[in-house]
Design a protein around this motif. Structure first.
Motif, PDB file in Angstrom:
ATOM      1  N   MET A   1       0.459  -0.951  -0.115  1.00 56.42           N
ATOM      2  CA  MET A   1      -0.104  -0.159  -0.093  1.00 56.42           C
ATOM      3  C   MET A   1       1.047   1.556   0.016  1.00 56.42           C
ATOM      4  SD  MET A   1      -2.171  -1.837   0.273  1.00 56.42           S
ATOM      5  CE  MET A   1      -3.487  -0.156  -0.679  1.00 56.42           C
ATOM      6  N   GLU A   2       0.127   2.303  -0.533  1.00 54.66           N
ATOM      7  CA  GLU A   2       1.344   3.632  -0.669  1.00 54.66           C
ATOM      8  C   GLU A   2       0.850   4.332  -0.815  1.00 54.66           C
ATOM      9  OE1 GLU A   2       3.070   3.697  -4.708  1.00 54.66           O
ATOM     10  OE2 GLU A   2       4.620   2.129  -4.207  1.00 54.66           O
ATOM     11  N   TRP A   3      -0.907   5.205  -0.767  1.00 55.09           N
ATOM     12  CA  TRP A   3      -1.784   5.848  -0.553  1.00 55.09           C
ATOM     13  C   TRP A   3      -2.784   5.642   0.857  1.00 55.09           C
ATOM     14  CZ3 TRP A   3       0.487  10.665   0.754  1.00 55.09           C
ATOM     15  CH2 TRP A   3       1.405  11.419   0.336  1.00 55.09           C
TER      16      TRP A   3
ATOM     17  N   ALA B   1      -4.172   3.038  -2.887  1.00 56.31           N
ATOM     18  CA  ALA B   1      -4.037   3.118  -3.991  1.00 56.31           C
ATOM     19  C   ALA B   1      -2.431   2.004  -3.450  1.00 56.31           C
ATOM     20  CB  ALA B   1      -3.862   3.941  -5.030  1.00 56.31           C
ATOM     21  N   GLY B   2      -1.595   1.602  -4.513  1.00 57.21           N
ATOM     22  CA  GLY B   2      -0.106   1.142  -4.370  1.00 57.21           C
ATOM     23  C   GLY B   2       0.314  -0.071  -5.245  1.00 57.21           C
ATOM     24  N   ARG B   3       0.794  -1.048  -5.067  1.00 54.76           N
ATOM     25  CA  ARG B   3       1.356  -1.388  -6.203  1.00 54.76           C
ATOM     26  C   ARG B   3       1.456  -3.475  -5.747  1.00 54.76           C
ATOM     27  NH1 ARG B   3       4.255   1.688  -9.564  1.00 54.76           N
ATOM     28  NH2 ARG B   3       4.558   4.278  -8.665  1.00 54.76           N
ATOM     29  N   ILE B   4       1.330  -3.736  -6.680  1.00 56.87           N
ATOM     30  CA  ILE B   4       1.335  -5.563  -6.601  1.00 56.87           C
ATOM     31  C   ILE B   4       2.103  -6.172  -6.650  1.00 56.87           C
ATOM     32  CG2 ILE B   4       0.932  -7.379  -8.036  1.00 56.87           C
ATOM     33  CD1 ILE B   4      -0.948  -6.205  -9.693  1.00 56.87           C
ATOM     34  N   ALA B   5       2.874  -6.708  -5.035  1.00 61.69           N
ATOM     35  CA  ALA B   5       4.002  -7.309  -4.223  1.00 61.69           C
ATOM     36  C   ALA B   5       3.915  -8.981  -4.718  1.00 61.69           C
ATOM     37  CB  ALA B   5       4.135  -7.010  -3.181  1.00 61.69           C
ATOM     38  N   GLY B   6       2.445  -8.969  -5.247  1.00 57.55           N
ATOM     39  CA  GLY B   6       3.004 -10.832  -5.085  1.00 57.55           C
ATOM     40  C   GLY B   6       1.591 -11.054  -5.484  1.00 57.55           C
ATOM     41  N   VAL B   7       1.413 -12.309  -6.438  1.00 57.41           N
ATOM     42  CA  VAL B   7       0.018 -13.074  -7.425  1.00 57.41           C
ATOM     43  C   VAL B   7       0.124 -13.885  -6.764  1.00 57.41           C
ATOM     44  CG1 VAL B   7      -1.031 -13.409  -9.597  1.00 57.41           C
ATOM     45  CG2 VAL B   7       0.684 -11.282  -9.050  1.00 57.41           C
TER      46      VAL B   7
ATOM     47  N   TYR C   1       0.667  -4.160   4.036  1.00 59.62           N
ATOM     48  CA  TYR C   1       0.286  -4.785   2.929  1.00 59.62           C
ATOM     49  C   TYR C   1      -1.122  -4.604   2.848  1.00 59.62           C
ATOM     50  CZ  TYR C   1       5.436  -5.485   2.697  1.00 59.62           C
ATOM     51  OH  TYR C   1       6.761  -4.659   2.771  1.00 59.62           O
ATOM     52  N   ARG C   2      -2.012  -5.036   1.924  1.00 60.93           N
ATOM     53  CA  ARG C   2      -3.459  -5.843   1.956  1.00 60.93           C
ATOM     54  C   ARG C   2      -3.288  -6.746   0.992  1.00 60.93           C
ATOM     55  NH1 ARG C   2      -8.325  -6.709   2.132  1.00 60.93           N
ATOM     56  NH2 ARG C   2      -9.769  -6.110   3.049  1.00 60.93           N
TER      57      ARG C   2
ATOM     58  N   ARG D   1       0.290   8.782   3.406  1.00 64.30           N
ATOM     59  CA  ARG D   1       1.515   7.461   3.037  1.00 64.30           C
ATOM     60  C   ARG D   1       1.868   6.377   3.627  1.00 64.30           C
ATOM     61  NH1 ARG D   1       4.272   8.320  -1.480  1.00 64.30           N
ATOM     62  NH2 ARG D   1       6.467   6.298  -1.525  1.00 64.30           N
ATOM     63  N   LEU D   2       0.768   5.753   3.004  1.00 66.58           N
ATOM     64  CA  LEU D   2       0.840   4.488   3.693  1.00 66.58           C
ATOM     65  C   LEU D   2       2.379   3.546   3.488  1.00 66.58           C
ATOM     66  CD1 LEU D   2      -2.413   3.164   2.503  1.00 66.58           C
ATOM     67  CD2 LEU D   2      -1.811   4.508   4.967  1.00 66.58           C
ATOM     68  N   GLY D   3       2.966   3.475   2.687  1.00 62.02           N
ATOM     69  CA  GLY D   3       4.502   3.362   2.179  1.00 62.02           C
ATOM     70  C   GLY D   3       4.786   3.513   0.819  1.00 62.02           C
ATOM     71  N   GLY D   4       5.973   2.766   0.810  1.00 66.33           N
ATOM     72  CA  GLY D   4       6.507   2.532  -1.179  1.00 66.33           C
ATOM     73  C   GLY D   4       7.377   3.480  -0.766  1.00 66.33           C
TER      74      GLY D   4
END
Length: 342
Positions: free
Chosen positions: A31-33, A65-71, A130-131, A339-342
């Motif tokens: 998670m980023e924002w 919103a964020g970025r995919i870290a795993g699938v 993370y989520r 700002r959650l991370g990233g």
């Protein structure tokens, strides 16, 4: 991982929780924002939001919103590192709706929503590092759209849904009463859908400045003696304050339409509603959104700029301060971001 968790009225903590892992049909997000919404504030202040009451600790946040870290297994079309936002609703059950409600998934009777205590166990939100999210709820961000702006696709979708409830806006004069973050996004959505003139009214000068930056052609400060304009064909009411309904109905033209965007209380409240009948006004409710989050992302891709509604930014560890600023009318805040991370 760190998570923003409300434990009860006035009891907000940054808790350490186990890092999650995606299962079948799921993805793991870094998670980023996150954007703070009114329901996050009411859970923090009152331990409840509407009829949903906390029974145990809850991770807040549904504008994320964020970025995919795993699938996880069985997921295709999504890649590690991809910037995404989240449709926060999950239908519980078979998802069937009567024909008259076809496509209106926001009206399905059993919906789990990020950061909601409506079910027990509750549905944790996304204010964490993370989520894990169902792949079906993932919405990739268009190229050039930051994750900070992507977190605002959810409230923009609320505005897009309200505008869709109103029908064709092209060439019309529109009044938006209440220019908090949702009202200001309604301004932008109305202009995006072709409204000729958008008038925005509020009692706060800072909010009106945001509405102007979001595209309002005229702004009206009604904190003093000024009154709402008369005979406006299409009005969006975005305050949710019953006491203002009389003046808003009077501002609506005879035979005009009023779209209720602001959530009204579930308890009895005094309102002057006589003009609803004598002026034959069509009063339409607007609740959350169905798939308009896709429309919101398309609008951002096409140039709708959500940055003017962002007034404050805080780190995850400052969540309590961020909520206090978002809840304080004197702060002049619009949309407060974490700002959650990233």
């Amino acid at each position: 991982m760190k998570s923003v968790v409300v434990h009860g009225p006035g009891d907000l903590r940054i808790d350490e929780r186990p890092d999650p892992a995606p299962g079948e049909g799921e993805v793991l997000l870094t998670m980023e924002w996150g954007g703070i919404c009114g329901s996050d504030i009411t859970y923090w202040k009152h331990g409840a939001s509407g009829t949903a009451v906390l029974k145990h600790p809850l991770v807040l946040g549904h504008e994320v919103a964020g970025r995919i870290a795993g699938v996880g297994t069985g997921v295709s079309g999504l890649a590690v590192g991809q910037p995404v936002t989240v449709h926060p609703a999950e239908l519980i059950g078979d998802g069937r709706l009567p024909d008259r409600l076809a496509g209106r998934t926001n009206l399905y009777p059993r919906v789990r929503y990020f950061g909601s205590a409506a079910f027990d166990p509750h549905t944790d939100g996304g204010f964490s590092e993370y989520r894990v999210v169902r792949a079906a709820q993932i919405r990739p961000l268009p190229e050039g759209i930051s994750t900070e702006h992507g977190a605002l696709a959810e409230p923009l979708a609320v505005a897009m849904h309200a505008v869709s409830r109103a029908g064709d806006l092209r060439g019309k004069t529109v009044l938006v009463n209440g220019t908090g973050s949702i009202g200001s996004l309604v301004v932008a959505a109305a202009k995006h859908h072709g409204a000729a003139t958008v008038i925005a009214s509020d009692i706060a000068k800072t909010s009106l400045a945001v509405a102007r930056a979001m595209g309002a052609d005229e702004t009206l400060d009604i904190s003093g003696d000024a009154t709402l304009p008369q005979d406006v064909e299409l009005v969006f009411e975005a305050t949710g304050i019953p006491a203002v309904l009389g003046s808003v109905l009077r501002a609506t033209a005879r035979g005009g339409t009023l779209v209720q965007v602001g959530s009204l209380p579930g308890t009895p409240a005094l309102s002057a509603l006589g003009d609803l009948v004598t002026r034959e006004i069509t009063w339409i409710g607007s609740y959350r959104f169905a798939e308009e989050i896709d429309d919101a992302l398309d609008a951002m891709r096409d140039g709708l700029d959500v940055s003017p509604i962002i007034s404050h930014r805080f780190a995850l560890d400052q969540a309590a301060e961020a909520l206090a600023v978002a809840a304080d009318p004197a702060s002049g805040s619009s949309k407060v971001m974490l700002r959650l991370g990233g």
